[in-house]
Design a protein around this motif. Structure first.
Motif, mmCIF file in Angstrom:
data_model
loop_
_atom_site.group_PDB
_atom_site.id
_atom_site.type_symbol
_atom_site.label_atom_id
_atom_site.label_comp_id
_atom_site.label_asym_id
_atom_site.label_seq_id
_atom_site.Cartn_x
_atom_site.Cartn_y
_atom_site.Cartn_z
ATOM 1 N N VAL A 277 -32.301 -26.431 0.111
ATOM 2 C CA VAL A 277 -33.464 -27.290 0.207
ATOM 3 C C VAL A 277 -34.056 -26.678 1.317
ATOM 4 N N ALA A 278 -33.264 -26.423 2.426
ATOM 5 C CA ALA A 278 -33.960 -25.905 3.630
ATOM 6 C C ALA A 278 -34.659 -24.550 3.542
ATOM 7 N N ASN A 279 -34.097 -23.673 2.676
ATOM 8 C CA ASN A 279 -34.879 -22.541 2.287
ATOM 9 C C ASN A 279 -36.140 -22.711 1.746
ATOM 10 N N GLY A 291 -37.138 -32.714 -2.644
ATOM 11 C CA GLY A 291 -35.587 -32.842 -2.669
ATOM 12 C C GLY A 291 -35.114 -33.155 -1.364
ATOM 13 N N ALA A 292 -35.791 -32.949 -0.332
ATOM 14 C CA ALA A 292 -35.187 -33.327 0.857
ATOM 15 C C ALA A 292 -35.754 -34.913 1.313
ATOM 16 N N GLY A 297 -33.268 -39.843 1.562
ATOM 17 C CA GLY A 297 -33.088 -41.179 1.337
ATOM 18 C C GLY A 297 -31.634 -41.863 0.858
ATOM 19 N N PHE A 298 -31.260 -40.763 -0.066
ATOM 20 C CA PHE A 298 -29.751 -40.955 -0.382
ATOM 21 C C PHE A 298 -28.915 -41.338 0.833
ATOM 22 N N ASN A 299 -29.110 -40.213 1.603
ATOM 23 C CA ASN A 299 -27.970 -40.297 2.995
ATOM 24 C C ASN A 299 -28.404 -41.504 3.731
ATOM 25 N N LEU A 300 -29.551 -42.064 4.058
ATOM 26 C CA LEU A 300 -29.839 -43.157 4.662
ATOM 27 C C LEU A 300 -29.161 -44.314 3.983
ATOM 28 N N LEU A 301 -29.483 -44.697 2.599
ATOM 29 C CA LEU A 301 -28.838 -45.500 1.962
ATOM 30 C C LEU A 301 -27.393 -45.537 1.877
ATOM 31 N N ALA A 349 -48.087 -29.643 4.641
ATOM 32 C CA ALA A 349 -47.620 -28.139 4.896
ATOM 33 C C ALA A 349 -46.668 -27.771 3.595
ATOM 34 N N PHE A 350 -46.395 -28.606 2.652
ATOM 35 C CA PHE A 350 -45.339 -28.504 1.558
ATOM 36 C C PHE A 350 -46.166 -28.583 0.255
#
Length: 718
Positions: A277-279, A291-292, A297-301, A349-350
């Motif tokens: 994801v970072a690349n 994806g980020a 969102g998954f990590n916050l949940l 920017a994405f």
């Protein structure tokens, strides 16, 4: 037996090395003296091979709240000359050389001494003050550190490094500061030792002060697309590092104590997912941005669910205290929240498509005829006609035009933008924005001085070629300087070699056959396909707008060929008063140069001289003998990038002879104008180098390049 005499050539590298070392030592006496003192103290006390912390006198030289409480304030001056453990020398000495040495090189000895001493005192006393304030709350971590002491010059070195970083140009300054902020934040929150807190205080103060001083103050505007992507990448890298800390590194820091139990497979999966994801974020891919967001969102949940379950887990006895998992939940959750907010704000920017075939510049495409019309209207540089060649893509820039080629995710603008006078800066800025939106790295190759002066803020320029121009008004081959040219013309007359200026496309088949045969013979001798991009072939010489000079003997045999590309100036008003304009060719640029093996010797001198006379009599202003790639003016100052280009030029010289060709052109007494590579920063150069190789040798296979490199090596060894 007499001693062998060492050749002078063997002594010269040693002498140069000694001279460089002496010069460095004279520029950095404080750094050199401090390193000597650090090692001398370690040798005298035996701490070069024994841990200082195990010595009975350790508390007498170490800083910390216990030392200050007992009145040992002198430890502020003694602690920088000791280290905790002998192994620390392996990491500390490079830091001292890089931090103190770099700062001393930039600021001088006295200022560096003040920066280092100030950073050391601020770091040590600032950390002690924070601990005194926080420990009153009973925070276990703070209470533990109030009993710790520390030695070492790392605060001084880190502070000097921060000030040296402030002198870097953009975007390296931002990149370095982001790296420092991430390192400080992670180390102090997770590892949380006394020296981590001291480093954090010292470097935070250094960043604040260096950004506040007028000498280092830089205007702050809205981040560019590249900066959005860079900051997003940094946040994801930080999350990845935190994941590694949480999963495999035991720590007892401000966020609590962690005893990891994860397997290597768990760590690898987490790191790989974040790296992918970072690349994509680094390249501005839309799918990576999505994806980020999903991953964040998954990590916050997950974190929210964990916080909600903490009371129940404590009540059931599954956890003795919420502090057991607090560190695993809070910091990643806060960082993910910040990343999500950032990604939403910087969503513009994405937008890069994942499939390369769908990445197009957000600019109107132009046909070849449309570009030619704009070139005839606004004029261009000496290589602007090359933008009409088949391999180029053409886009509009306002009322003007830009030609570029895309290779290895790099968009290479060919020469100068074709725009009205004064429009170069806007055109370059638009090109940079458009290419970055398409996920490409922008640069301009063989741009003239006008474009170099108008390059976007923060961009770099380096001379990659030297254009050689012969002014035509009053041209006469008289005087000693033209001796070689006169000799060639006179010899051609004696050997019945005549000159013809033609349009190659209008010539009979037997002339075209000879031209192709001579060109194929020349190409076959190189071991590589014909170079392209700024070097044309017979196909480009067949353009009806191109003139071709031929050297022909009495039997109709060709001995050499030169092709000449038109150079347009701004259109001029018609004389009929209609208000309309008409194109104006002001000069011609030499492109194709081919000679027959075993033919008339000085055929190139004869062809170029005869062509120059032909164009002079026709009333044109100049001829450009074109710029040899990777050739710079001898008096140009050589920086690190120039030195790399010089080495590359020397490597391929046996194959294409650019420097030899440049020396040959000096027979025509030209004036020189530099041609530039314009690029964002040095981080783009490796990719640009690959792209230029593909642009110049689009038909060369890896086998061709390897075999040619072997041939060059054997040529140099022979």
């Amino acid at each position: 037996m007499t001693a062998p005499v060492v050749p002078k050539s063997a002594d010269e590298p040693v002498a140069r090395t000694r001279s460089r070392v002496g010069y460095v030592l004279r520029r950095t006496p404080f750094t050199a003296s401090f390193i000597v003192a650090l090692l001398a103290v370690g040798l005298a006390t035996g701490t070069l091979w024994r841990p200082t912390a195990e010595q009975s006198w350790y508390s007498q030289v170490a800083t910390g709240i216990p030392s200050f409480a007992d009145g040992r304030w002198w430890t502020l001056l003694t602690s920088p000359f000791f280290v905790d453990h002998p192994l620390v020398y392996l990491t500390l000495l490079p830091l001292v050389v890089g931090g103190l040495g770099w700062a001393e090189w930039r600021f001088g000895s006295l200022r560096t001494m003040a920066i280092a001493l100030g950073g050391h005192i601020v770091g040590v006393l600032g950390a002690a003050g924070i601990l005194l304030l926080v420990s009153s709350t009973g925070w276990h971590w703070a209470v533990r550190l109030t009993e710790s002491v520390d030695v070492g010059p790392s605060c001084a070195a880190f502070t000097a490094l921060v000030f040296a970083i402030a002198t870097l140009p953009a975007p390296w300054r931002l990149r370095a500061r982001i790296a420092i902020a991430l390192w400080v934040g992670i180390s102090v929150l997770y590892l949380g030792e006394l020296y981590d807190l001291e480093h954090a205080v010292a470097m935070t103060a250094g960043l604040a002060v260096s950004g506040w001083l007028p000498a280092f103050r830089h205007p702050v505007g809205r981040p560019t697309q590249r900066e959005w992507r860079l900051i997003g990448l940094s946040g994801l890298v930080a999350v990845g590092v935190i994941q590694v800390f949480d999963l495999i590194v035991p720590f007892n820091g401000p966020l609590g104590e962690n005893h990891p139990t994860a397997s290597l497979i768990d760590v690898a999966i987490d790191v790989i997912v974040i790296a992918l994801v970072a690349n994509g974020i680094r390249k501005g891919y839309r799918v990576a941005w999505i994806g980020a967001l999903v991953l964040g969102g998954f990590n916050l949940l997950t974190a929210a669910l964990g916080f909600a379950l903490l009371p129940a887990l404590v009540d059931t006895g599954a956890l003795d205290s919420p502090r057991q998992v607090f560190a695993l939940l809070l910091a990643p959750a806060l960082l993910w929240a910040a990343i999500l907010v950032f990604l939403v704000i910087g969503r513009g920017a994405f937008r890069v498509r994942l499939r390369q075939s769908r990445r197009v510049l957000p600019a109107a495409a132009l046909t070849r005829d449309e570009l030619v019309h704009r070139l005839e209207r606004f004029g261009g540089g000496t290589i602007s006609w090359m933008s009409t060649w088949e391999a180029n893509q053409r886009i509009a820039s306002g009322t003007g035009a830009i030609a570029y080629q895309s290779h290895a995710e790099v968009a290479i603008m060919l020469g100068d933008p074709i725009v009205p006078e004064g429009g170069h800066a806007d055109a370059l800025e638009q090109f940079a924005n458009a290419t970055q939106q398409a996920g490409l790295i922008p640069c301009a190759f063989s741009a003239g001085g006008v474009s170099a002066a108008a390059k976007p803020d923060g961009w770099r320029s380096v001379i990659v070629a030297e254009d050689t121009i012969v002014d035509l008004p009053g041209l006469a081959f008289t005087g000693k300087a033209w001796g070689a040219v006169r000799t060639a013309i006179n010899r051609a007359g004696r050997e019945d070699i005549s000159f013809r200026m033609v349009r190659l496309a209008e010539q009979p088949w037997n002339v075209l056959a000879q031209v192709r045969a001579i060109s194929e013979q020349w190409t076959g001798d190189k071991g590589l396909p014909e170079m392209r991009f700024t070097l044309g072939t017979v196909e480009e010489a067949l353009d009806p707008a191109v003139y071709v000079g031929l050297a022909v003997d009495a039997g109709g045999n060709l001995h050499g060929i030169t092709s000449w590309l038109p150079v347009y100036g701004p259109a001029v008003a018609r004389d009929d008063g209609s208000g309309e304009t008409e194109p104006r060719i002001v000069g011609w640029t030499l492109d194709l140069m081919r000679r027959r093996d075993g033919g008339f010797g000085p055929v190139m001198e004869f062809l170029i001289a005869s062509s120059a006379l032909h164009f002079s009599e026709a009333g044109y202003e100049f001829v450009s003998l074109s710029g040899a790639p990777l050739v710079r003016p001898e008096d140009a100052q050589a920086g690190p990038v120039d030195q790399v280009l010089d080495q590359l030029g020397a490597l391929i010289e046996p194959l294409y002879g650019f420097k030899s060709l440049h020396r040959f052109k000096q027979k025509f007494n030209p004036r020189s104008e530099p041609l530039y590579l314009l690029y964002r920063d040095e981080g783009d150069l490796p990719r640009i180098g690959i792209a230029l190789t593909r642009a110049y040798l689009p038909d060369a296979s890896m086998r061709d390049l390897v075999s040619s490199a072997v041939g060059i090596s054997s040529h140099g060894a022979s």
